[in-house]
Motif scaffolding. Structure first.
Motif, PDB file in Angstrom:
ATOM      1  N   MET A   1       0.842  -1.173   0.000  1.00  0.00           N
ATOM      2  CA  MET A   1       0.000   0.000   0.000  1.00  0.00           C
ATOM      3  C   MET A   1       0.885   1.232   0.000  1.00  0.00           C
ATOM      4  N   SER A   2       0.542   2.216  -0.789  1.00  0.00           N
ATOM      5  CA  SER A   2       1.235   3.492  -0.774  1.00  0.00           C
ATOM      6  C   SER A   2       0.716   4.307   0.398  1.00  0.00           C
ATOM      7  N   PRO A   3       1.576   5.122   1.005  1.00  0.00           N
ATOM      8  CA  PRO A   3       1.090   5.973   2.088  1.00  0.00           C
ATOM      9  C   PRO A   3      -0.067   6.838   1.606  1.00  0.00           C
ATOM     10  N   THR A   4      -1.113   6.881   2.407  1.00  0.00           N
ATOM     11  CA  THR A   4      -2.324   7.624   2.069  1.00  0.00           C
ATOM     12  C   THR A   4      -2.795   8.385   3.287  1.00  0.00           C
ATOM     13  N   ILE A   5      -3.175   9.636   3.120  1.00  0.00           N
ATOM     14  CA  ILE A   5      -3.757  10.372   4.233  1.00  0.00           C
ATOM     15  C   ILE A   5      -5.174   9.833   4.424  1.00  0.00           C
ATOM     16  N   GLY A   6      -5.386   9.164   5.565  1.00  0.00           N
ATOM     17  CA  GLY A   6      -6.657   8.492   5.809  1.00  0.00           C
ATOM     18  C   GLY A   6      -7.461   9.078   6.940  1.00  0.00           C
ATOM     19  N   ALA A   7      -6.884  10.068   7.647  1.00  0.00           N
ATOM     20  CA  ALA A   7      -7.594  10.618   8.793  1.00  0.00           C
ATOM     21  C   ALA A   7      -7.043  11.978   9.155  1.00  0.00           C
ATOM     22  N   ILE A   8      -7.857  12.720   9.869  1.00  0.00           N
ATOM     23  CA  ILE A   8      -7.409  13.964  10.488  1.00  0.00           C
ATOM     24  C   ILE A   8      -7.886  13.933  11.931  1.00  0.00           C
ATOM     25  N   VAL A   9      -6.991  14.293  12.838  1.00  0.00           N
ATOM     26  CA  VAL A   9      -7.314  14.355  14.260  1.00  0.00           C
ATOM     27  C   VAL A   9      -7.384  15.822  14.646  1.00  0.00           C
ATOM     28  N   ILE A  10      -8.534  16.223  15.174  1.00  0.00           N
ATOM     29  CA  ILE A  10      -8.777  17.617  15.516  1.00  0.00           C
ATOM     30  C   ILE A  10      -8.830  17.750  17.035  1.00  0.00           C
ATOM     31  N   PRO A  11      -7.898  18.498  17.632  1.00  0.00           N
ATOM     32  CA  PRO A  11      -7.959  18.701  19.069  1.00  0.00           C
ATOM     33  C   PRO A  11      -9.100  19.670  19.410  1.00  0.00           C
ATOM     34  N   VAL A  12      -9.847  19.352  20.434  1.00  0.00           N
ATOM     35  CA  VAL A  12     -10.968  20.203  20.839  1.00  0.00           C
ATOM     36  C   VAL A  12     -10.918  20.422  22.349  1.00  0.00           C
ATOM     37  N   SER A  13     -11.316  21.608  22.782  1.00  0.00           N
ATOM     38  CA  SER A  13     -11.340  21.907  24.211  1.00  0.00           C
ATOM     39  C   SER A  13     -12.696  21.595  24.832  1.00  0.00           C
ATOM     40  N   ASP A  14     -13.754  21.606  24.031  1.00  0.00           N
ATOM     41  CA  ASP A  14     -15.104  21.302  24.516  1.00  0.00           C
ATOM     42  C   ASP A  14     -15.685  20.239  23.589  1.00  0.00           C
ATOM     43  N   LEU A  15     -15.543  18.978  23.987  1.00  0.00           N
ATOM     44  CA  LEU A  15     -15.940  17.860  23.128  1.00  0.00           C
ATOM     45  C   LEU A  15     -17.420  17.906  22.774  1.00  0.00           C
ATOM     46  N   GLU A  16     -18.282  18.200  23.721  1.00  0.00           N
ATOM     47  CA  GLU A  16     -19.726  18.210  23.450  1.00  0.00           C
ATOM     48  C   GLU A  16     -20.099  19.278  22.423  1.00  0.00           C
ATOM     49  N   SER A  17     -19.553  20.465  22.558  1.00  0.00           N
ATOM     50  CA  SER A  17     -19.842  21.530  21.584  1.00  0.00           C
ATOM     51  C   SER A  17     -19.311  21.171  20.202  1.00  0.00           C
ATOM     52  N   ALA A  18     -18.074  20.663  20.148  1.00  0.00           N
ATOM     53  CA  ALA A  18     -17.487  20.289  18.860  1.00  0.00           C
ATOM     54  C   ALA A  18     -18.275  19.157  18.225  1.00  0.00           C
ATOM     55  N   LYS A  19     -18.701  18.194  19.047  1.00  0.00           N
ATOM     56  CA  LYS A  19     -19.462  17.053  18.522  1.00  0.00           C
ATOM     57  C   LYS A  19     -20.755  17.520  17.853  1.00  0.00           C
ATOM     58  N   LYS A  20     -21.415  18.515  18.416  1.00  0.00           N
ATOM     59  CA  LYS A  20     -22.648  19.051  17.806  1.00  0.00           C
ATOM     60  C   LYS A  20     -22.360  19.627  16.419  1.00  0.00           C
ATOM     61  N   VAL A  21     -21.286  20.380  16.304  1.00  0.00           N
ATOM     62  CA  VAL A  21     -20.934  20.998  15.018  1.00  0.00           C
ATOM     63  C   VAL A  21     -20.622  19.927  13.981  1.00  0.00           C
ATOM     64  N   TYR A  22     -19.754  18.974  14.341  1.00  0.00           N
ATOM     65  CA  TYR A  22     -19.346  17.951  13.378  1.00  0.00           C
ATOM     66  C   TYR A  22     -20.464  16.956  13.077  1.00  0.00           C
ATOM     67  N   THR A  23     -21.361  16.713  14.028  1.00  0.00           N
ATOM     68  CA  THR A  23     -22.525  15.864  13.758  1.00  0.00           C
ATOM     69  C   THR A  23     -23.458  16.553  12.771  1.00  0.00           C
ATOM     70  N   ALA A  24     -23.626  17.860  12.907  1.00  0.00           N
ATOM     71  CA  ALA A  24     -24.452  18.604  11.948  1.00  0.00           C
ATOM     72  C   ALA A  24     -23.851  18.541  10.548  1.00  0.00           C
ATOM     73  N   LEU A  25     -22.526  18.498  10.463  1.00  0.00           N
ATOM     74  CA  LEU A  25     -21.853  18.456   9.170  1.00  0.00           C
ATOM     75  C   LEU A  25     -21.777  17.048   8.594  1.00  0.00           C
ATOM     76  N   TYR A  26     -21.407  16.042   9.417  1.00  0.00           N
ATOM     77  CA  TYR A  26     -21.114  14.697   8.917  1.00  0.00           C
ATOM     78  C   TYR A  26     -22.128  13.623   9.312  1.00  0.00           C
ATOM     79  N   GLY A  27     -23.089  13.941  10.165  1.00  0.00           N
ATOM     80  CA  GLY A  27     -24.021  12.928  10.647  1.00  0.00           C
ATOM     81  C   GLY A  27     -23.514  12.313  11.940  1.00  0.00           C
ATOM     82  N   GLU A  28     -24.191  11.288  12.394  1.00  0.00           N
ATOM     83  CA  GLU A  28     -23.858  10.663  13.674  1.00  0.00           C
ATOM     84  C   GLU A  28     -22.464  10.025  13.645  1.00  0.00           C
ATOM     85  N   PRO A  29     -21.713  10.176  14.727  1.00  0.00           N
ATOM     86  CA  PRO A  29     -20.390   9.545  14.782  1.00  0.00           C
ATOM     87  C   PRO A  29     -20.500   8.031  14.897  1.00  0.00           C
TER      88      PRO A  29
END
Length: 108
Positions: A1-29
């Motif tokens: 396999m060739s190296p592939t960017i498969g993920a991004i890790v986003i640091p967050v200070s307020d997980l619940e608030s960030a989860k609401k934003v990303y759930t609105a964008l991407y759907g349920e985790p």
């Protein structure tokens, strides 16, 4: 396999608030834990990390994490976080280039 960017890790200070934003964008985790929330976006992993610092880190999928890490360290990269197991058969580490820009490796 060739190296592939498969993920991004986003640091967050307020997980619940960030989860609401990303759930609105991407759907349920697919994973919703106090230490990690993960979204599958057409096969690409978007991860929220409440323990992270700094900015987002692109994670490159590699076949052999140790060999790739060693080659990058020999080429001048520096280690920001040592390899650690995050799921069965999945290990990650974070390195930095000569300007201090972080990038991650994800593999076995």
């Amino acid at each position: 396999m060739s190296p592939t960017i498969g993920a991004i890790v986003i640091p967050v200070s307020d997980l619940e608030s960030a989860k609401k934003v990303y759930t609105a964008l991407y759907g349920e985790p697919h994973t919703d834990q106090p230490y990690y929330v993960g979204f599958n976006v057409n096969g690409f992993e978007v991860s929220l990390n409440p323990q992270g610092e700094g900015g987002p880190v692109a994670m490159t999928d590699v076949d052999d994490l140790d060999a790739t890490r060693n080659a990058l360290l020999a080429a001048g990269a520096t280690e920001q976080s040592a390899p650690r197991t995050v799921a069965p058969d999945v290990r990650i580490c974070v390195l930095a280039d000569s300007d201090g820009n972080p990038f991650g490796l994800r593999g076995k």
